[in-house]
Design an enzyme around this catalytic site. Structure first.
Site, PDB file in Angstrom:
ATOM      1  CG  ASP A   1      25.192  15.632  24.394  1.00 46.30           C
ATOM      2  OD1 ASP A   1      26.056  16.467  24.049  1.00 46.30           O
ATOM      3  OD2 ASP A   1      25.140  15.141  25.533  1.00 46.30           O
TER       4      ASP A   1
ATOM      5  CD  GLU B   1      23.440  18.941  26.098  1.00 42.18           C
ATOM      6  OE1 GLU B   1      22.262  18.586  26.306  1.00 42.18           O
ATOM      7  OE2 GLU B   1      24.271  19.105  27.011  1.00 42.18           O
TER       8      GLU B   1
END
Length: 418
Positions: A12, A109
């Site tokens: 992330d 992500e």
């Protein structure tokens, strides 16, 4: 034969939009910065903020006026999606050095399956984290686990610039002790319902009776039980796999409330043209048209209808959307936002000719709209417009085809928000 335990990473990019903006604008790097929408068109919310802005209590989805009240010196930067896409692709180029199994979950992500690498998942994650920092100038948080759900939990658990390992020895002490709202796809409505039955942590959810959860949430109850117990076996897709398009849609919040049918027709026309154009670009035709309405009190509902045949002609989508609207809305309140989504795609539907000439008419309309697509591609979205769009430029002057928000790819093809 012993089964090899998977090693899954979830990466992330921390405060992605704001991090990229601050990297490109050194003059704002040490100031409170948020990337926000256009307040004039009532899209004025915080998309993300840097760490300094977070220190003032500014959160994603805060209205910009509220963010400014928390921090009067706040710097608001408009989103630059092409720049973010470029950085997202550069990050993926780094990930490709470690695996061919890379599955995106939005721009910032990605899951990676590094099963089979002789090094541990933590060692690989630490190396990726340092490479992203050195080569791109931004930081990432990475979760390492044996399944996608706990890997995602790990990337959220410690931020920024961190690696968290969730394994079969520690998950009960880390995951199970966390609020159930920290589990992927457990939104506010699901959390509220779980709390009503005394389920507050992920551990509570994991130990709950699965049949009871199914009675509350249907099939999704099984999914919740599986996720909370680390039983998710969903694979990480290969980087070359293309997820089949299941629906195409656009929606908008208008600069002013829509107060009559003409207002709605104007906005549906812009949205319908965008959706039809995107369908033609994907080479699909749809049969089910769904409209979404939200009034000024933020109450919303959806309704849908069926075209007679699969189509990518904007006028047919717009006409059906208006028909559905007129049959279902009574104007108790002005409308704040509306949307059109088309689904039920079929690439191989046989064309049946009829004496009314409807097929020939549709073919002519398709050719006309493809010609308009080409003109807009060359000379811009507003180079060709319907005359009716000029009646209220404030409502019609937006471009959902080029400016639509980039949303994460759904985890399940059949998944619906719980």
């Amino acid at each position: 034969m012993k089964t090899i335990e998977r090693t899954i990473l979830h990466i992330d990019c921390n405060k992605f939009y704001a991090s990229v903006e601050c990297l490109h604008r050194p003059e704002i790097r040490n100031k409170p910065v948020v990337v926000g929408g256009n307040e004039e068109t009532r899209h004025g919310i915080v998309l993300t903020g840097n760490a300094i802005a977070s220190g003032y209590g500014i959160k994603t989805a805060d209205p910009l006026w509220k963010a400014r009240s928390k921090c009067p010196e706040l710097i608001v930067v408009p989103p630059n999606y092409p720049l973010y896409v470029r950085f997202s692709n550069m990050a993926k180029n780094i990930y490709k050095d470690y695996s061919d199994f890379i599955e995106p979950f939005g721009l910032d992500e990605n899951w990676l399956d590094v099963t089979g690498d002789r090094r541990s998942g933590q060692v690989i994650a630490e190396e990726i984290k340092e490479r992203v920092k050195a080569e791109l100038g931004i930081t990432v948080s990475i979760g390492v686990s044996w399944n996608k759900i706990f890997a995602k939990f790990g990337s959220d658990y410690k931020k920024p610039d961190a690696v968290t390992v969730i394994n079969k020895n520690n998950y009960k002490n880390i995951v199970w002790k966390s609020p159930c709202s920290d589990l992927l796809f457990v939104g506010p409505a699901t959390t509220k319902k779980l709390h009503a039955y005394g389920i507050y942590t992920i551990g509570d959810l994991a130990l709950a009776d699965m049949h009871f959860l199914k009675s509350l949430f249907g099939k999704n109850g099984e999914i919740l039980h599986s996720f909370s117990n680390g039983l998710d076996t969903a694979p990480v897709r290969h980087i070359d796999d293309e997820q089949a398009v299941k629906s195409i849609g656009n929606s908008t919040t208008t600069p002013r409330d829509m107060v009559n049918n003409n207002d709605v027709k104007t906005v549906f026309t812009v949205l319908g043209e965008s959706v039809a154009r995107r369908m033609r670009e994907q080479g699909v035709k749809g049969k089910t048209v769904t409209i979404t309405l939200r009034d000024k009190n933020l109450h919303h509902f959806t309704r849908q209808g069926q075209l007679k045949v699969h189509s990518d002609v904007s006028s047919e989508l717009i006409d059906l959307a208006m028909k559905i609207f007129l049959e279902n809305y009574n104007w108790n309140n002005p409308l704040r936002s509306i949307g059109i989504t088309v689904s039920d795609f079929d690439l191989d539907e046989a064309v049946q000719f009829d004496l009314s000439g409807s097929v020939e008419k549709r073919e002519k309309l398709e050719k006309l709209e493809r010609a308009v697509d080409d003109i807009r591609k060359r000379f811009g979205n507003y180079s060709v417009q319907r005359a009716s769009m000029l009646a209220d430029i404030r409502l019609s002057r937006f471009n959902p085809h080029d400016d639509h928000t980039i949303h994460p790819i759904g985890y399940f093809k059949h998944y619906k928000e719980m």
